[in-house]
Design a protein around this motif. Structure first.
Motif, short mmCIF file in Angstrom:
data_model
loop_
_atom_site.label_atom_id
_atom_site.label_comp_id
_atom_site.label_asym_id
_atom_site.label_seq_id
_atom_site.Cartn_x
_atom_site.Cartn_y
_atom_site.Cartn_z
N LEU A 127 0.99 -1.24 -0.04
CA LEU A 127 0.22 0.08 -0.15
C LEU A 127 1.01 1.26 0.00
CD1 LEU A 127 -2.67 1.62 0.31
CD2 LEU A 127 -2.60 1.09 2.79
N LEU A 128 0.73 2.04 -0.77
CA LEU A 128 1.46 3.33 -0.96
C LEU A 128 0.71 4.55 -0.21
CD1 LEU A 128 2.33 3.44 -4.91
CD2 LEU A 128 3.96 2.88 -3.00
N LEU A 129 1.56 5.07 0.54
CA LEU A 129 1.00 6.37 1.23
C LEU A 129 1.72 7.46 0.71
CD1 LEU A 129 0.79 4.74 4.93
CD2 LEU A 129 -0.92 4.72 2.90
N GLY A 130 0.99 8.28 -0.21
CA GLY A 130 1.69 9.43 -0.84
C GLY A 130 1.75 10.70 0.25
N ILE A 131 2.79 11.59 -0.36
CA ILE A 131 2.92 12.77 0.37
C ILE A 131 3.17 13.95 -0.82
CG2 ILE A 131 5.50 12.59 0.70
CD1 ILE A 131 2.88 13.76 3.47
N ASP A 132 3.20 15.22 -0.26
CA ASP A 132 3.40 16.29 -1.08
C ASP A 132 4.31 16.96 -0.62
OD1 ASP A 132 3.14 18.07 -3.09
OD2 ASP A 132 1.01 18.45 -2.88
N ILE A 133 4.89 18.03 -1.10
CA ILE A 133 5.92 18.88 -0.56
C ILE A 133 5.44 20.25 -0.64
CG2 ILE A 133 8.00 17.33 -0.73
CD1 ILE A 133 8.49 18.63 -3.38
N PRO A 134 6.00 21.07 0.08
CA PRO A 134 5.60 22.63 0.26
C PRO A 134 5.76 23.49 -1.19
CG PRO A 134 6.91 22.35 2.07
CD PRO A 134 7.27 21.12 1.07
N PRO A 135 4.62 24.18 -1.52
CA PRO A 135 4.68 25.13 -2.63
C PRO A 135 6.11 25.85 -3.26
CG PRO A 135 2.68 25.56 -1.38
CD PRO A 135 3.83 24.84 -0.46
N GLY A 147 3.68 12.83 -8.84
CA GLY A 147 3.58 11.73 -9.89
C GLY A 147 4.22 10.17 -9.71
N VAL A 148 5.30 10.28 -9.01
CA VAL A 148 6.05 8.93 -8.66
C VAL A 148 5.14 8.04 -8.15
CG1 VAL A 148 7.75 7.77 -7.37
CG2 VAL A 148 8.45 9.84 -8.54
N TYR A 149 4.24 8.51 -7.28
CA TYR A 149 3.27 7.40 -6.49
C TYR A 149 2.35 6.90 -7.33
CZ TYR A 149 5.30 9.66 -2.29
OH TYR A 149 6.17 10.06 -1.11
N HIS A 150 1.86 7.89 -8.33
CA HIS A 150 0.79 7.67 -9.30
C HIS A 150 1.40 6.54 -10.20
CE1 HIS A 150 -2.52 10.09 -7.69
NE2 HIS A 150 -1.24 10.89 -7.60
N LEU A 158 -1.06 -1.21 -7.61
CA LEU A 158 -0.90 -0.79 -6.25
C LEU A 158 -2.18 0.06 -5.70
CD1 LEU A 158 2.78 -0.46 -5.72
CD2 LEU A 158 1.37 -2.83 -5.55
N PRO A 159 -2.70 -0.31 -4.48
CA PRO A 159 -3.60 0.69 -3.80
C PRO A 159 -2.71 2.09 -3.43
CG PRO A 159 -3.14 -1.17 -2.67
CD PRO A 159 -2.66 -1.60 -3.58
N LEU A 160 -3.35 3.23 -3.55
CA LEU A 160 -2.78 4.30 -3.20
C LEU A 160 -3.53 5.25 -2.52
CD1 LEU A 160 -0.54 6.53 -3.74
CD2 LEU A 160 -1.64 6.94 -5.95
N VAL A 161 -2.87 5.76 -1.34
CA VAL A 161 -3.59 6.96 -0.70
C VAL A 161 -2.84 8.08 -1.36
CG1 VAL A 161 -3.99 7.97 1.48
CG2 VAL A 161 -4.30 5.49 1.43
N PRO A 162 -3.32 9.04 -2.18
CA PRO A 162 -2.53 10.03 -2.60
C PRO A 162 -1.94 11.08 -1.84
CG PRO A 162 -4.84 9.65 -3.68
CD PRO A 162 -4.68 9.04 -2.64
N PHE A 163 -2.53 11.31 -0.89
CA PHE A 163 -1.96 12.33 0.07
C PHE A 163 -2.14 12.02 1.59
CE2 PHE A 163 -1.71 17.37 1.70
CZ PHE A 163 -0.45 16.97 2.06
#
Length: 214
Positions: A127-135, A147-150, A158-163
Motif C-alpha cells: 500500500l502506497l501512502l503518498g505525500i506532497d511537498i511545500p509550494p 507523480g512518482v506515487y501514481h 497498487l492501492p494508493l492513498v494519494p496524500f
C-alpha cells in the motif's frame, strides 16, 4: 498415569487452539519516516499506534518508521525487515525527506521500485501512502515528485492513498510549529485517510473488520 496423560493432551489441545489464531494473524509492516514515527508527540498517539489499537489484536503491526528516513535508507533496511517479520502487507510511507532535500524524482522512483519489488517478491501486498511537498519547491518539481506515487500505483497495480495528510497539512491547528509534522490531534484524521484503502487489503488477508470500524 492414564488420567494424567489425558489431562496433558487436553491441556496441549487448549493451548494449541489458543495460539493458532495469533499465528494466523496478518502482519503489517509500516515503512515510514517521522510522519509515521510519531515525531514530536507521544508514541501511542501516532496514527500507527491508533491503527494497532483499532485492530485490537486481530493483526500484528510492526512500525519500522524512523524520523528522517529517506527512500534510499528504506530500500536498504527493507530486505532484512521482510525476512524478519514476513509481512502480509507493507505500507510504504516514504518520500517526504527526499522531496525536502530536492532529490531528483527519478532517483526517488528507483528507490521506491526497489521496495515495491522486494515486498512483492517476499509475498507481501503493498500500500502506497503518498505525500506532497511545500509550494515553494515549485509546481514542476511537486508534480514530478507526486507523480512518482501514481506511476508506481499504475505500473504495479497498487492501492494508493494519494496524500497522507489530506485535511491536515493546511490546518494550522493540526500542525506542529515547524509546519511539517502533524500534532496528536491530527493522528485520527491521518488514520481515517489510510483506513478506507487499507481495509480491503486486510479483508483479503482474512481479517473480519466488522468490529474494527470505529
Amino acid at each position: 498415569m492414564r488420567c494424567s496423560l489425558g489431562w496433558l493432551l487436553a491441556l496441549a489441545l487448549v493451548l494449541w487452539t489458543q495460539a493458532a489464531p495469533a499465528e494466523e494473524r496478518p502482519t503489517l509492516l509500516v515503512m515510514g519516516d517521522s510522519l509515521s514515527a510519531a515525531y514530536g508527540i507521544e508514541a501511542d498517539a501516532g496514527w500507527v499506534s491508533l491503527l494497532q489499537a483499532r485492530l485490537d489484536g486481530k493483526a500484528r503491526v510492526v512500525n519500522a518508521s524512523i524520523s528522517g528516513e529517506t527512500s534510499s535508507g528504506g530500500a536498504t533496511r527493507l530486505p532484512e525487515l521482510l525476512g524478519q517479520h514476513d509481512p502480509d502487507i507493507v505500507l510504504l510511507e516514504l518520500g517526504g525527506n527526499d522531496g525536502l532535500r530536492g532529490l531528483p524524482p527519478g532517483q526517488f522512483q528507483a528507490n521506491m521500485r526497489r521496495m515495491v519489488e522486494a515486498s512483492q517478491e517476499a509475498g507481501a501486498e503493498v500500500l502506497l501512502l503518498g505525500i506532497d511537498i511545500p509550494p515553494n519547491y515549485g509546481q514542476a518539481y511537486r508534480d514530478a515528485f507526486t507523480g512518482v506515487y501514481h506511476r508506481l500505483a499504475d505500473d504495479y497495480d497498487l492501492p494508493l492513498v494519494p496524500f497522507l495528510l489530506e485535511g491536515v497539512a493546511l490546518e494550522e491547528t493540526l500542525m506542529q510549529d515547524d509546519g511539517i509534522h502533524p500534532t496528536a490531534a491530527a493522528q485520527p484524521v491521518i488514520l481515517e485517510n489510510v483506513w478506507p484503502t487499507l481495509a480491503p487489503l486486510l479483508e483479503e488477508n482474512g481479517l473480519a473488520l466488522a468490529e474494527a470500524q470505529g
